[in-house]
Design a protein around this motif. Sequence first.
Motif, PDB file in Angstrom:
ATOM      1  N   LEU A 216     -13.946  33.810 -19.894  1.00  0.00           N
ATOM      2  CA  LEU A 216     -14.853  32.805 -20.420  1.00  0.00           C
ATOM      3  C   LEU A 216     -14.552  32.483 -21.882  1.00  0.00           C
ATOM      4  O   LEU A 216     -14.585  31.328 -22.298  1.00  0.00           O
ATOM      5  N   ALA A 217     -14.212  33.516 -22.642  1.00  0.00           N
ATOM      6  CA  ALA A 217     -13.962  33.312 -24.074  1.00  0.00           C
ATOM      7  C   ALA A 217     -12.714  32.473 -24.340  1.00  0.00           C
ATOM      8  O   ALA A 217     -12.559  31.916 -25.418  1.00  0.00           O
ATOM      9  N   PHE A 218     -11.808  32.373 -23.354  1.00  0.00           N
ATOM     10  CA  PHE A 218     -10.539  31.674 -23.563  1.00  0.00           C
ATOM     11  C   PHE A 218     -10.495  30.297 -22.893  1.00  0.00           C
ATOM     12  O   PHE A 218      -9.432  29.699 -22.797  1.00  0.00           O
ATOM     13  N   MET A 219     -11.618  29.781 -22.432  1.00  0.00           N
ATOM     14  CA  MET A 219     -11.604  28.532 -21.673  1.00  0.00           C
ATOM     15  C   MET A 219     -11.770  27.285 -22.539  1.00  0.00           C
ATOM     16  O   MET A 219     -11.650  26.167 -22.052  1.00  0.00           O
ATOM     17  N   ARG A 220     -12.036  27.484 -23.802  1.00  0.00           N
ATOM     18  CA  ARG A 220     -12.252  26.333 -24.689  1.00  0.00           C
ATOM     19  C   ARG A 220     -11.031  25.407 -24.688  1.00  0.00           C
ATOM     20  O   ARG A 220      -9.892  25.848 -24.753  1.00  0.00           O
ATOM     21  N   GLY A 221     -11.295  24.114 -24.600  1.00  0.00           N
ATOM     22  CA  GLY A 221     -10.226  23.119 -24.664  1.00  0.00           C
ATOM     23  C   GLY A 221      -9.625  22.743 -23.329  1.00  0.00           C
ATOM     24  O   GLY A 221      -8.874  21.769 -23.246  1.00  0.00           O
ATOM     25  N   ARG A 222      -9.965  23.463 -22.262  1.00  0.00           N
ATOM     26  CA  ARG A 222      -9.386  23.172 -20.946  1.00  0.00           C
ATOM     27  C   ARG A 222     -10.190  22.092 -20.237  1.00  0.00           C
ATOM     28  O   ARG A 222     -11.380  21.907 -20.477  1.00  0.00           O
ATOM     29  N   THR A 223      -9.525  21.373 -19.334  1.00  0.00           N
ATOM     30  CA  THR A 223     -10.186  20.458 -18.415  1.00  0.00           C
ATOM     31  C   THR A 223      -9.832  20.912 -17.009  1.00  0.00           C
ATOM     32  O   THR A 223      -8.655  20.985 -16.650  1.00  0.00           O
ATOM     33  N   LEU A 224     -10.845  21.227 -16.212  1.00  0.00           N
ATOM     34  CA  LEU A 224     -10.628  21.842 -14.905  1.00  0.00           C
ATOM     35  C   LEU A 224     -10.782  20.793 -13.807  1.00  0.00           C
ATOM     36  O   LEU A 224     -11.893  20.448 -13.401  1.00  0.00           O
ATOM     37  N   ASP A 225      -9.643  20.285 -13.331  1.00  0.00           N
ATOM     38  CA  ASP A 225      -9.607  19.268 -12.279  1.00  0.00           C
ATOM     39  C   ASP A 225      -9.295  19.912 -10.941  1.00  0.00           C
ATOM     40  O   ASP A 225      -8.648  20.965 -10.863  1.00  0.00           O
ATOM     41  N   ASN A 226      -9.714  19.247  -9.848  1.00  0.00           N
ATOM     42  CA  ASN A 226      -9.350  19.649  -8.483  1.00  0.00           C
ATOM     43  C   ASN A 226      -9.545  21.152  -8.269  1.00  0.00           C
ATOM     44  O   ASN A 226      -8.672  21.823  -7.735  1.00  0.00           O
ATOM     45  N   ALA A 227     -10.688  21.636  -8.704  1.00  0.00           N
ATOM     46  CA  ALA A 227     -10.918  23.077  -8.680  1.00  0.00           C
ATOM     47  C   ALA A 227     -12.348  23.402  -8.287  1.00  0.00           C
ATOM     48  O   ALA A 227     -13.266  22.602  -8.472  1.00  0.00           O
ATOM     49  N   TYR A 228     -12.505  24.576  -7.743  1.00  0.00           N
ATOM     50  CA  TYR A 228     -13.820  25.157  -7.514  1.00  0.00           C
ATOM     51  C   TYR A 228     -13.935  26.288  -8.523  1.00  0.00           C
ATOM     52  O   TYR A 228     -13.164  27.239  -8.484  1.00  0.00           O
ATOM     53  N   VAL A 229     -14.886  26.156  -9.442  1.00  0.00           N
ATOM     54  CA  VAL A 229     -14.985  27.077 -10.574  1.00  0.00           C
ATOM     55  C   VAL A 229     -16.282  27.877 -10.472  1.00  0.00           C
ATOM     56  O   VAL A 229     -17.366  27.285 -10.373  1.00  0.00           O
ATOM     57  N   ILE A 230     -16.159  29.196 -10.502  1.00  0.00           N
ATOM     58  CA  ILE A 230     -17.331  30.065 -10.375  1.00  0.00           C
ATOM     59  C   ILE A 230     -17.514  30.855 -11.667  1.00  0.00           C
ATOM     60  O   ILE A 230     -16.613  31.581 -12.095  1.00  0.00           O
ATOM     61  N   LEU A 231     -18.668  30.685 -12.282  1.00  0.00           N
ATOM     62  CA  LEU A 231     -19.058  31.523 -13.415  1.00  0.00           C
ATOM     63  C   LEU A 231     -20.091  32.521 -12.908  1.00  0.00           C
ATOM     64  O   LEU A 231     -21.207  32.149 -12.546  1.00  0.00           O
ATOM     65  N   ASP A 232     -19.701  33.781 -12.874  1.00  0.00           N
ATOM     66  CA  ASP A 232     -20.583  34.841 -12.394  1.00  0.00           C
ATOM     67  C   ASP A 232     -21.261  35.520 -13.583  1.00  0.00           C
ATOM     68  O   ASP A 232     -20.720  35.517 -14.694  1.00  0.00           O
ATOM     69  N   GLU A 233     -22.438  36.093 -13.333  1.00  0.00           N
ATOM     70  CA  GLU A 233     -23.201  36.785 -14.387  1.00  0.00           C
ATOM     71  C   GLU A 233     -23.442  35.863 -15.583  1.00  0.00           C
ATOM     72  O   GLU A 233     -23.287  36.249 -16.744  1.00  0.00           O
ATOM     73  N   ALA A 234     -23.837  34.640 -15.290  1.00  0.00           N
ATOM     74  CA  ALA A 234     -23.986  33.634 -16.350  1.00  0.00           C
ATOM     75  C   ALA A 234     -25.097  33.966 -17.336  1.00  0.00           C
ATOM     76  O   ALA A 234     -25.125  33.418 -18.440  1.00  0.00           O
ATOM     77  N   GLN A 235     -26.011  34.857 -16.959  1.00  0.00           N
ATOM     78  CA  GLN A 235     -27.077  35.226 -17.898  1.00  0.00           C
ATOM     79  C   GLN A 235     -26.521  35.919 -19.135  1.00  0.00           C
ATOM     80  O   GLN A 235     -27.182  35.991 -20.182  1.00  0.00           O
ATOM     81  N   ASN A 236     -25.287  36.423 -19.052  1.00  0.00           N
ATOM     82  CA  ASN A 236     -24.653  37.103 -20.180  1.00  0.00           C
ATOM     83  C   ASN A 236     -23.730  36.197 -20.982  1.00  0.00           C
ATOM     84  O   ASN A 236     -22.967  36.670 -21.822  1.00  0.00           O
ATOM     85  N   ALA A 237     -23.788  34.906 -20.704  1.00  0.00           N
ATOM     86  CA  ALA A 237     -23.089  33.923 -21.545  1.00  0.00           C
ATOM     87  C   ALA A 237     -24.064  33.441 -22.608  1.00  0.00           C
ATOM     88  O   ALA A 237     -25.227  33.157 -22.316  1.00  0.00           O
ATOM     89  N   THR A 238     -23.604  33.350 -23.837  1.00  0.00           N
ATOM     90  CA  THR A 238     -24.465  32.841 -24.904  1.00  0.00           C
ATOM     91  C   THR A 238     -24.690  31.343 -24.697  1.00  0.00           C
ATOM     92  O   THR A 238     -24.014  30.697 -23.881  1.00  0.00           O
TER      93      THR A 238
END
Length: 330
Positions: A219-241
């Motif tokens: 999660l910390a390294f995703m800045r600047g990316r654009t995620l096309d044609n993808a299924y993206v799962i963020l798990d344990e999202a309560q621990n994201a600021t």
Amino acid sequence: MSEKNIILDPTIALEILGANNANISRLINAFPKLKIITRGNELKLFGVDNELNEFEDKLNKMLAHFEKFGKLSRHDVELMVTDFDFERFSREAAKESDASIIVHGNHGKVIKAITINQQRLVDSVQNHDMIFAVGPAGTGKTYTAVALAVRALKNKEIRRIILTRPAVEAGENLGFLPGDLRDKLDPYLQPLYDALRDMIPQQKLVAYLEDKTIEIAPLAFMRGRTLDNAYVILDEAQNATEGQLKMFLTRMGMNAKFFITGDVTQVDLPRHQNSGLIQAMKILGNITNIDFIMLDNRDVVRHQLVTKIIEAYEKSDDEKLERKNKNNLQ
């Protein structure tokens, strides 16, 4: 006489060929006029064009059946080899199958929605591109999300699956952990791996990870990316600021599905940091194409004790809140 070479995907070749080449031997025996040589995952065929094409057509049916149902039995092969209308048989079987089935996993394991709210998650994917699944432990949030992602990948609706999770215990600073990036994240992503292993053959899963069809993205390294044609799962999202979750949600590209799972009762962030999931639940609820599915104790599909434990903690929290309110009034 013509020649045709067929190379099977090595990650599923063993399943297609069968134990001791039983499946492919039955298919070969149905074409006595063809000369067929098998070497590992490669088939060399010699014969007239119409028989070569018919052989390849039946082999493709075997491949398609395994891809859809996760297994290929000798009975299935027998039906394909004979003049039996296997396509009609498959259609009728699909009609008779439970509508709650999401995908067929390894060895034909049926992955399905078990509870009403899990079925709501499955239905919501048809009409929403971003879904928040919020609820306590054991309600199948992550497992359902992974199943939906695998189904989309098998159906070629997307090109890749991206899995991410806040590494709160390491403060998002993973450099001191041994190994490469995947090794550093593995301890935090085991629930996602466990689900994938249920749904994708091991060799195929390894290949997907190597060619990044399935990608592990910190999660910390995703800045600047654009995620096309993808299924993206963020798990344990309560621990994201709050900042991290905003950054993640704005990575969404074309033809993408975002699935955010979390449990707001288990926030592990330092006290001075607010949960991005709690903020998102407050400010994003009225946006079209975003859906929030709230799961509860009735959706717990683990040991029956899990439900009782959750209820006991909720009762304790309610009692604490009640005492606090009384003290404030005094």
